[in-house]
Design a protein around this motif. Sequence first.
Motif, PDB file in Angstrom:
ATOM      1  N   LEU A 164       0.810  -1.224   0.000  1.00 51.47           N
ATOM      2  CA  LEU A 164       0.000   0.000   0.000  1.00 51.47           C
ATOM      3  C   LEU A 164       0.844   1.275   0.000  1.00 51.47           C
ATOM      4  O   LEU A 164       0.659   2.172   0.809  1.00 51.47           O
ATOM      5  N   PHE A 165       1.797   1.336  -0.965  1.00 54.31           N
ATOM      6  CA  PHE A 165       2.611   2.539  -1.130  1.00 54.31           C
ATOM      7  C   PHE A 165       1.812   3.546  -1.958  1.00 54.31           C
ATOM      8  O   PHE A 165       1.935   3.622  -3.177  1.00 54.31           O
ATOM      9  N   VAL A 166       0.976   4.303  -1.274  1.00 53.84           N
ATOM     10  CA  VAL A 166       0.044   5.206  -1.953  1.00 53.84           C
ATOM     11  C   VAL A 166       0.772   6.322  -2.681  1.00 53.84           C
ATOM     12  O   VAL A 166       0.498   6.613  -3.852  1.00 53.84           O
ATOM     13  N   ARG A 167       1.714   6.951  -2.008  1.00 60.38           N
ATOM     14  CA  ARG A 167       2.389   8.116  -2.582  1.00 60.38           C
ATOM     15  C   ARG A 167       3.142   7.758  -3.856  1.00 60.38           C
ATOM     16  O   ARG A 167       3.157   8.528  -4.822  1.00 60.38           O
ATOM     17  N   LEU A 168       3.766   6.585  -3.890  1.00 58.84           N
ATOM     18  CA  LEU A 168       4.514   6.160  -5.071  1.00 58.84           C
ATOM     19  C   LEU A 168       3.600   6.060  -6.283  1.00 58.84           C
ATOM     20  O   LEU A 168       3.923   6.551  -7.368  1.00 58.84           O
ATOM     21  N   PHE A 194      14.550   3.167  -1.633  1.00 53.44           N
ATOM     22  CA  PHE A 194      13.813   2.717  -0.452  1.00 53.44           C
ATOM     23  C   PHE A 194      14.391   1.442   0.161  1.00 53.44           C
ATOM     24  O   PHE A 194      14.542   1.341   1.391  1.00 53.44           O
ATOM     25  N   VAL A 195      14.732   0.467  -0.672  1.00 55.50           N
ATOM     26  CA  VAL A 195      15.184  -0.836  -0.170  1.00 55.50           C
ATOM     27  C   VAL A 195      16.492  -0.681   0.606  1.00 55.50           C
ATOM     28  O   VAL A 195      17.439  -0.050   0.143  1.00 55.50           O
ATOM     29  N   GLY A 196      16.529  -1.233   1.791  1.00 58.06           N
ATOM     30  CA  GLY A 196      17.706  -1.157   2.645  1.00 58.06           C
ATOM     31  C   GLY A 196      17.778   0.078   3.520  1.00 58.06           C
ATOM     32  O   GLY A 196      18.686   0.212   4.348  1.00 58.06           O
ATOM     33  N   SER A 197      16.812   0.986   3.368  1.00 62.76           N
ATOM     34  CA  SER A 197      16.803   2.206   4.173  1.00 62.76           C
ATOM     35  C   SER A 197      16.199   1.937   5.551  1.00 62.76           C
ATOM     36  O   SER A 197      15.624   0.879   5.813  1.00 62.76           O
ATOM     37  N   GLN A 198      16.329   2.907   6.441  1.00 63.66           N
ATOM     38  CA  GLN A 198      15.739   2.782   7.775  1.00 63.66           C
ATOM     39  C   GLN A 198      14.220   2.721   7.710  1.00 63.66           C
ATOM     40  O   GLN A 198      13.588   2.017   8.510  1.00 63.66           O
ATOM     41  N   GLU A 233      13.232  -0.834   6.958  1.00 64.66           N
ATOM     42  CA  GLU A 233      13.358  -1.690   8.139  1.00 64.66           C
ATOM     43  C   GLU A 233      12.232  -1.419   9.134  1.00 64.66           C
ATOM     44  O   GLU A 233      11.698  -2.336   9.762  1.00 64.66           O
ATOM     45  N   LYS A 234      11.849  -0.153   9.266  1.00 63.72           N
ATOM     46  CA  LYS A 234      10.768   0.205  10.188  1.00 63.72           C
ATOM     47  C   LYS A 234       9.443  -0.413   9.742  1.00 63.72           C
ATOM     48  O   LYS A 234       8.620  -0.829  10.569  1.00 63.72           O
ATOM     49  N   LYS A 235       9.235  -0.494   8.416  1.00 59.53           N
ATOM     50  CA  LYS A 235       8.001  -1.067   7.882  1.00 59.53           C
ATOM     51  C   LYS A 235       8.091  -2.573   7.667  1.00 59.53           C
ATOM     52  O   LYS A 235       7.164  -3.175   7.122  1.00 59.53           O
ATOM     53  N   SER A 236       9.211  -3.169   8.068  1.00 58.62           N
ATOM     54  CA  SER A 236       9.429  -4.616   7.910  1.00 58.62           C
ATOM     55  C   SER A 236       9.277  -5.051   6.463  1.00 58.62           C
ATOM     56  O   SER A 236       8.649  -6.073   6.153  1.00 58.62           O
ATOM     57  N   PHE A 237       9.869  -4.278   5.560  1.00 54.95           N
ATOM     58  CA  PHE A 237       9.801  -4.620   4.145  1.00 54.95           C
ATOM     59  C   PHE A 237      10.587  -5.907   3.906  1.00 54.95           C
ATOM     60  O   PHE A 237      11.710  -6.057   4.410  1.00 54.95           O
ATOM     61  N   PRO A 238      10.024  -6.867   3.159  1.00 52.44           N
ATOM     62  CA  PRO A 238      10.639  -8.204   3.076  1.00 52.44           C
ATOM     63  C   PRO A 238      11.929  -8.273   2.275  1.00 52.44           C
ATOM     64  O   PRO A 238      12.676  -9.257   2.411  1.00 52.44           O
ATOM     65  N   LEU A 239      12.234  -7.282   1.437  1.00 52.47           N
ATOM     66  CA  LEU A 239      13.461  -7.309   0.638  1.00 52.47           C
ATOM     67  C   LEU A 239      14.472  -6.319   1.206  1.00 52.47           C
ATOM     68  O   LEU A 239      14.111  -5.276   1.737  1.00 52.47           O
ATOM     69  N   HIS A 240      15.756  -6.662   1.048  1.00 52.53           N
ATOM     70  CA  HIS A 240      16.789  -5.840   1.664  1.00 52.53           C
ATOM     71  C   HIS A 240      17.797  -5.283   0.665  1.00 52.53           C
ATOM     72  O   HIS A 240      18.696  -4.525   1.042  1.00 52.53           O
ATOM     73  N   SER A 241      17.712  -5.678  -0.593  1.00 53.03           N
ATOM     74  CA  SER A 241      18.596  -5.138  -1.622  1.00 53.03           C
ATOM     75  C   SER A 241      17.894  -5.236  -2.970  1.00 53.03           C
ATOM     76  O   SER A 241      16.982  -6.049  -3.155  1.00 53.03           O
ATOM     77  N   MET A 242      18.327  -4.421  -3.927  1.00 54.20           N
ATOM     78  CA  MET A 242      17.728  -4.441  -5.254  1.00 54.20           C
ATOM     79  C   MET A 242      17.984  -5.764  -5.969  1.00 54.20           C
ATOM     80  O   MET A 242      17.222  -6.162  -6.849  1.00 54.20           O
ATOM     81  N   MET A 243      19.068  -6.472  -5.594  1.00 51.72           N
ATOM     82  CA  MET A 243      19.343  -7.757  -6.223  1.00 51.72           C
ATOM     83  C   MET A 243      18.242  -8.772  -5.943  1.00 51.72           C
ATOM     84  O   MET A 243      18.030  -9.695  -6.729  1.00 51.72           O
TER      85      MET A 243
END
Length: 540
Positions: free
Chosen positions: A148-152, A205-209, A212-222
């Motif tokens: 639900l990334f509305v702004r994007l 966004f990926v790997g940013s604080q 991590e705060k939103k518990s996003f499941p991916l941690h790098s663009m790879m």
Amino acid sequence: MAAQHDVLKDTTKLASSTMVLQVVFRILTFALNAFTLRYVSKEVIGIVNVRLTLLYTTIVFLAREAFRKACLSHSAQQSWRHTIHLTWLAVPLGICWSLVLGWIWLNILEVPDPAVIPHYGPGVLAFGFSAVIELIAEPFWVLAQAHLFVRLKVIAESLAVIVRCSVTVILVLIWPHWGLLIFSFAQVLYTSLLSLCYILYFAKFVGSQEAEKKSFPLHSMMEFSPRYSLSQDFLDWKQAWLAWSFFKQSFLKQILTEGERYVMTFLNVLSFGDQGVYDIVNNLGSLVARFIFLPLEESFYVYFSKVMERGKNVKSQRKEEMSAASEVLESLLKLVTLIGLVILAFGYAYSHLALDIYGGSLLSAGSGPVLLRVYCLYVLLLAINGVTECFTFASMSKEEVDRFNYIMLGLSLSFLCLSYYMTTWLGSVGFILANCFNMGLRIAHSLHYIWKYYRGSPYRPLSELTPSPAVICALAVSAAVTGYSEVTLCCDMGWPSRLVHVLVGALCLSVTLAAIVLSEEKLTHFIRSHFLSKKPKKKV
């Protein structure tokens, strides 16, 4: 309960933002059409808005729709790695569809006269290529929609549409003789910018604080790229088979959705100029359907998919979530039904004036007003069908989806036959009436499914679908008053009389809205709580 409320709050926020976004899109598109009508022939408009746009939407829809529905379906065991792998399949599938359909568009269909409409071949190649470019961003879109990334969504699509419209206007003013090349370049630029916005956003966004705060499941663009592993299957085959079921359904749904354009394109029942006029009237008639009903359908499909387990009956679901889903479905159905009825009541008296203002006598002198009036009935059916199928597809099991495919097959065949014969009999109006007939059958099926789904439970989301007597009376009186006002004041008596006609409509609309607010308290509370509320409720 708190998590369920957060999903609903984010979903309504997504729907509200998308509605605003669609309003901007449609205003820009209509302004662009009104502008280009004065510089480009209606034959070019017909080729771009019907023939080439149909190629683009067919490729994109067939390549990604099934994967989107399967990947956004809620599952406790969902693996985002498998989901990303599945979404990447949209790209090779889109390339295949581009090659096949591009060949058909160039070699099978009637090719326009180069003296009247030049550059048809490059236009086909450009629109097919633009579809593939958009599909490259599909993994990013799915992750953005699921979280639900509305702004994007708002920023990416707004920027892309504004750039496309601006480039089109500039090129039409400077080099109007370029014709299809202008629209082809603008289309490629639009999809390129749209895909780039999604990719660049996740690169930051990926790997940013914040991630991590939103518990996003991916941690790098790879992790967005496909990765093979000997210890794990490349795909979740249960999810893949669900996508296959949706694919068969999507193919049929695309025929139903764009059926009139397929009939116009493959059977040549209308000239390119008539196709252009019909498409403009069709776009004007579908204004509310596109900027309100479609965002609601897309957003609440995500909501229903998250709060319900696919394929399980009511008794097997969690009680709190089923209660909330039933209330949301009831209020949502009432909301879209009332919007559709308002459009139907006021559309008859203001169709001629709207077309005259928008396109002059080119649209208002012929069959345009009749087309738009009949389309108002279709908008009401679109409203109800969007919400009922939204719930139905989110709750169906794979087996139920497969069975529904046979129903869609029958509807598709009947629609194509009905469209052809009704068009030869009634002209352009036949397209809309055929759509109304098929939409009514789809609504009947979905309502029957919902009734069976909730049978034996205390929930009755269909019980209050009919508006209150006060609202029905207000709508009937408004339709009569505005109809009389059109006969006496519009549309050949100058602007002072037209302005009075508009004021009469505004007064009747105010009375109707007041009747809705005063007599539909439950719906009013739903709108205030989930669409107009700025302060989030306390979590339970």
